[in-house]
Design a protein around this motif. Structure first.
Motif, PDB file in Angstrom:
ATOM      1  N   VAL A  43      26.177  73.190  12.699  1.00 37.29           N
ATOM      2  CA  VAL A  43      25.438  71.539  12.699  1.00 37.29           C
ATOM      3  C   VAL A  43      24.302  71.771  12.578  1.00 37.29           C
ATOM      4  N   GLY A  44      23.899  72.805  12.951  1.00 41.84           N
ATOM      5  CA  GLY A  44      21.642  72.718  13.231  1.00 41.84           C
ATOM      6  C   GLY A  44      22.003  72.974  14.460  1.00 41.84           C
ATOM      7  N   GLY A  45      22.362  73.097  15.035  1.00 44.11           N
ATOM      8  CA  GLY A  45      22.510  72.217  16.933  1.00 44.11           C
ATOM      9  C   GLY A  45      22.481  71.009  17.065  1.00 44.11           C
ATOM     10  N   VAL A  46      22.523  70.519  18.255  1.00 43.39           N
ATOM     11  CA  VAL A  46      23.606  69.388  18.842  1.00 43.39           C
ATOM     12  C   VAL A  46      22.055  68.679  19.375  1.00 43.39           C
ATOM     13  N   ASP A  47      21.838  66.955  19.241  1.00 38.89           N
ATOM     14  CA  ASP A  47      21.290  66.877  20.123  1.00 38.89           C
ATOM     15  C   ASP A  47      21.414  66.080  20.499  1.00 38.89           C
TER      16      ASP A  47
ATOM     17  N   ILE B 222      20.501  66.364  32.602  1.00 39.72           N
ATOM     18  CA  ILE B 222      20.617  67.599  34.611  1.00 39.72           C
ATOM     19  C   ILE B 222      19.315  68.107  34.135  1.00 39.72           C
ATOM     20  N   GLU B 223      18.862  68.247  35.414  1.00 42.22           N
ATOM     21  CA  GLU B 223      17.711  69.483  35.218  1.00 42.22           C
ATOM     22  C   GLU B 223      17.879  70.990  35.268  1.00 42.22           C
ATOM     23  N   TYR B 224      17.561  71.866  34.445  1.00 41.20           N
ATOM     24  CA  TYR B 224      18.280  73.132  34.513  1.00 41.20           C
ATOM     25  C   TYR B 224      16.969  74.087  33.203  1.00 41.20           C
TER      26      TYR B 224
ATOM     27  N   ILE C 171      14.002  72.634  31.501  1.00 36.31           N
ATOM     28  CA  ILE C 171      14.253  71.503  30.738  1.00 36.31           C
ATOM     29  C   ILE C 171      14.917  69.766  31.974  1.00 36.31           C
ATOM     30  N   TYR C 172      14.029  69.025  32.210  1.00 33.79           N
ATOM     31  CA  TYR C 172      14.127  68.002  33.331  1.00 33.79           C
ATOM     32  C   TYR C 172      15.529  66.832  32.738  1.00 33.79           C
ATOM     33  N   LYS C 173      16.144  65.972  33.646  1.00 35.61           N
ATOM     34  CA  LYS C 173      17.030  65.222  32.991  1.00 35.61           C
ATOM     35  C   LYS C 173      15.962  64.088  32.276  1.00 35.61           C
ATOM     36  N   GLY C 174      16.811  63.655  31.740  1.00 32.29           N
ATOM     37  CA  GLY C 174      16.814  62.396  30.536  1.00 32.29           C
ATOM     38  C   GLY C 174      15.318  63.269  29.321  1.00 32.29           C
ATOM     39  N   GLU C 175      15.033  63.930  29.418  1.00 33.22           N
ATOM     40  CA  GLU C 175      14.284  64.923  28.270  1.00 33.22           C
ATOM     41  C   GLU C 175      15.245  65.090  27.076  1.00 33.22           C
ATOM     42  N   SER C 176      14.398  64.147  25.307  1.00 29.87           N
ATOM     43  CA  SER C 176      15.609  64.738  24.629  1.00 29.87           C
ATOM     44  C   SER C 176      15.495  66.321  23.952  1.00 29.87           C
ATOM     45  N   ILE C 177      16.318  67.183  23.450  1.00 28.03           N
ATOM     46  CA  ILE C 177      16.665  68.257  23.628  1.00 28.03           C
ATOM     47  C   ILE C 177      17.441  68.374  22.371  1.00 28.03           C
TER      48      ILE C 177
END
Length: 332
Positions: A181-185, A190-192, A201-207
C-alpha cells in the motif's frame, strides 16, 4: 454474454457456499464461566441468555475470522517439530455482523491466561495446562495445527464460542502488506531509532512505516514493564487503522484488491479461508461498509498480574458483556 452469466453464477455459488461455511453454529454450546455474576438463565445451548435483567439471543448472522501474527520469519519451512513454530504475538478476532454491515476487531492479549493443550515433540497429546494464550501456537507444526490449537484455547476463553476460520501471518507478510500500500502513515506512539530513516523517531512525530520498520513498530516493547503488551496492542490497533485507511478506497472501488493482497503473502501465511469464504466476505460481509472508520476496535478487558511472566487475567463479567454486545441481540 454467456461468459458474464458464468462469472456471475460462479460468484453466486461461491457466495452461498461461503455463507453456509461461515454461519454454521448447529453444534455450538455456550457455557458462561461460573465467575460471571448476574446470569439469571442460560437456555438453548447458551444461545439464549438472560443477564442483568435482559434477555439476549445469539446472532447467527455474525461470522468470524481469527487473525494471528506470529513471531517468526520463515513461515514456509515445512515439517516443524512442536515448539519450533513460534508464538502468536498478536491475536485478534474479526467479528462481522452481515445483517448490520458491522465489523468489530476484538483484541485478545497474548498474555491472557487460559487452558492450553500441550503436545510433545512427536505431536502426541500430553495434558492441558493454564498458561499464556500465545504459547498455544507453539504446541503445533507452526502452521495449521498451531492455528487449530490456538482456536481451541480461544473457544475455551469465550465460553465455547465457535471460531472456524483463521488467518495466520508471519512478520514478512506484515512487511509485504505494508509495502503493497506504499507504506503506512502514522503518528509515532513511541520514541525509537529507525534504521529506515537512520535517526531517532520521536513520540508524536508523523512518519511513514515501510517494510521491516512496520514489524519493529508493532512488535517492540519494554519487557521490563509488566503491562508492556497493552502498549504494544495500542500500537497494533493504530497500525491496523492506518493500514485500513490507506487500502479502503481501493477495496471499495474493486473488492478483488483483497485477493491481490492475499496472493502477495500466500507464502507467509496459513489459513483455512477458502475461495468461497473469501468471495463471501468480500462481496457480502465487507462491501456494506462505507468507511474503514465504521470498524470498531474492542479489547478483552482484564488486569495484568506478575507471575513467572506477565499474566493477563480476564475480567469475566466484562467478557460476558462484550460477548453479548458483539455476538448476541438484545430481545428484552
Amino acid at each position: 454474454a454467456t461468459l458474464l452469466i458464468v462469472c456471475v453464477s460462479t460468484i453466486m455459488i461461491f457466495n452461498q457456499v461461503g455463507k453456509s461455511a461461515m454461519h454454521n453454529y448447529e453444534d455450538m454450546t455456550i457455557e458462561p464461566s461460573p465467575e460471571v455474576s448476574d446470569i439469571e438463565s442460560v437456555d438453548n445451548s447458551g444461545k439464549t441468555i438472560t443477564y442483568k435483567g435482559s434477555t439476549y439471543t445469539f446472532n447467527e448472522e455474525v461470522t468470524t475470522v481469527v487473525l494471528m501474527g506470529v513471531d517468526i520469519k520463515d513461515f514456509e519451512f515445512p515439517d516443524r517439530a512442536v515448539g519450533e513454530g513460534g508464538q502468536a504475538d498478536a491475536i485478534y478476532i474479526a467479528v462481522i455482523d452481515t445483517n448490520k454491515d458491522k465489523v468489530t476487531i476484538l483484541g485478545v492479549s497474548r498474555d491472557t491466561m487460559v487452558d492450553v493443550n500441550v503436545y510433545n515433540t512427536d505431536g502426541g497429546f500430553v495434558n492441558t495446562e493454564n498458561m499464556q494464550l500465545c504459547l498455544s501456537y507453539a504446541y503445533g507444526d507452526g502452521k495449521h495445527t498451531s492455528c487449530e490449537n490456538t482456536i481451541v484455547s480461544l473457544e475455551r476463553l469465550f465460553y465455547g464460542m465457535q471460531f472456524d476460520t483463521y488467518f495466520s501471518i508471519d512478520t514478512r507478510a506484515l512487511e509485504a502488506l505494508t509495502d503493497a500500500v506504499g507504506g503506512v502513515d502514522i503518528v509515532s506512539g513511541i520514541e525509537y531509532y529507525s534504521s529506515y530513516y537512520g535517526r531517532t523517531i520521536y513520540k508524536g512525530e508523523s512518519i511513514t512505516l515501510h517494510g521491516a520498520e512496520a514489524t519493529g513498530y508493532v512488535r517492540s516493547r519494554n519487557i521490563g514493564e509488566l503491562d508492556s503488551n497493552n502498549d504494544r496492542m495500542t500500537r497494533q490497533k493504530q497500525f491496523m487503522t492506518a493500514f485500513l485507511k490507506q487500502m479502503w478506497p481501493s477495496v471499495k472501488k474493486d473488492p478483488s484488491v483483497i485477493s491481490d493482497l492475499y496472493s502477495g503473502i500466500t507464502a507467509y501465511s496459513t489459513t483455512n479461508l477458502t475461495t468461497s469464504k473469501m468471495t463471501y466476505l468480500a462481496t457480502t460481509a465487507i462491501s456494506g461498509l462505507e468507511s474503514y472508520k465504521e470498524i470498531e476496535f474492542v479489547n478483552v478487558a482484564g488486569k495484568v498480574n506478575k507471575g513467572e511472566y506477565a499474566e493477563f487475567i480476564v475480567d469475566q463479567d466484562a467478557l460476558m458483556q462484550t460477548m453479548l454486545d458483539i455476538f448476541y441481540v438484545k430481545v428484552s
